[in-house]
Design a protein around this motif. Structure first.
Motif: not given
Length: 358
Positions: A177-181, A210-219, A311-316
């Motif tokens: 998951i990509y954390v949207e800021d 987020a999908e283009k960056r390889g993430y499944s969802q946006v937080l 969820v296995k990973q959060l990127d912030y």
């Protein structure tokens, strides 16, 4: 009991094999429609062949987005019975949404009776394969033909059905998951707590990035300070930190977070199992720090389609939180097994959540 006129199709569809359904890609033979006109109320309930809707080009739904929707499922049990999961909760949430959008409010009994009637007509479309179901999409559209920003006086409440396969074709796999800021999903006083199409349209750009960056969802973070976690994609989200379970506050009548039916059910189960469930603001910085300290134990999303999404990973920003070595956590697995067990009739319903259809 709602009086419904039923007109069966003369050209039934060839049903796709259960293992080739996907999600939301094929539709059943019939749909439910009931009309609303000011001064007359809801009238002319009918089940008719699935097909295009004749609409005036000036209908306000096209211009001012007066529309809303719900999502629930019908499940086939091992005993070949068909059942629903808490449809009354979906009915009440749609009423809250309709009130917020100045749409005519559909009574709960009409909502539930209509869902049951359509599912009974479409019972052959409820898949047999384990993990599959009949996805049910009730929605309301404003049909008043006028330009000018005013509440509509006419509407239709419609239900369509889509036989759908297991959400996880490859099993219950944890996601990144990509954390949207930068972008925000909702703000106080807005429509974040309801299910309207505009909320989802506004989320698409961040989701594409987020999908283009390889993430499944946006937080999503809150719209004021971009500090507190709210939702992930089209789901609510939970964090297990040092033994406690945290989730954002969701109110049925205001706020910025959708009060999910699955979310509500999960909270009830967790409390029954003795977990301390903390409902309120949780800062993303607190979550990332908990990860560094080895206290971020499990993270999972909840929603009708996926039920539970580990969820296995959060990127912030430049920080990354890895959860449970990339594996589904024991509590997440227990919740998934319990929820799906009740829904598909593999476990007893001790809470009165199940509504039989046929």
């Amino acid at each position: 009991m709602l009086d419904i006129k039923i007109t069966k199709t003369t050209t039934p569809k060839t049903k796709a094999p259960d293992d080739q359904l996907g999600f939301g890609k094929v539709f059943s033979d019939h749909m439910f429609i009931i009309d609303y006109n000011e001064g007359q109320g809801w009238h002319d309930a009918r089940i008719v062949p699935y097909g295009p809707l004749p609409m005036d080009p000036s209908a306000v739904v096209f211009h001012y987005a007066q529309e809303c929707f719900e999502g629930l499922k019908a499940y086939r049990t091992a005993e070949d019975k068909i059942q629903l999961f808490r449809p009354d909760c979906n009915a009440k949430r749609m009423q809250n949404t309709q009130e917020r959008l100045c749409l005519p409010v559909i009574p709960e009994d009409i909502f539930v009776d209509a869902v049951k009637a359509l599912v009974e007509v479409e019972k052959d479309f409820v898949p047999h394969l384990d993990g599959s179901s009949l996805y049910i999409r009730p929605f309301t559209i404003a049909t008043t033909a006028q330009l000018g920003v005013h509440a509509a006086h006419d509407a239709q409440f419609i239900i369509i059905c889509s036989p759908s396969g297991a959400y996880y074709a490859a099993g219950l796999a944890p996601i990144k998951i990509y954390v949207e800021d930068t972008y925000t999903r909702a703000a106080p006083g807005g429509t974040g707590f309801i299910k309207c199409g505009g909320n989802y349209a506004a989320s698409l750009l961040a989701g594409e990035i987020a999908e283009k960056r390889g993430y499944s969802q946006v937080l999503w973070l809150d719209g004021l300070e971009q500090k507190y976690v709210e939702e992930v994609g089209a789901m609510n989200i939970f964090f297990k930190i040092d033994g406690k379970v945290y989730t954002a506050y969701a109110n049925d009548t205001d706020g910025t977070v959708l009060p999910g039916v699955t979310r509500r059910s999960v909270i009830e189960l967790l409390e029954e199992w003795g977990y301390d469930v903390v409902i309120g603001k949780l800062a993303i910085e607190t979550i990332m720090q908990a990860s560094k300290e080895g206290k971020l134990e499990e993270v999972f999303g909840t929603g009708t389609a996926a039920v539970i999404s580990p969820v296995k990973q959060l990127d912030y920003k430049t920080d990354v939180a890895y959860i449970n070595d990339g594996e589904i956590g024991p509590l997440t697995q227990k919740i998934y097994d319990t929820m799906t067990g009740i829904q598909w009739g593999r476990l007893p319903d001790t809470k009165g959540w199940i509504v039989p259809v046929c």
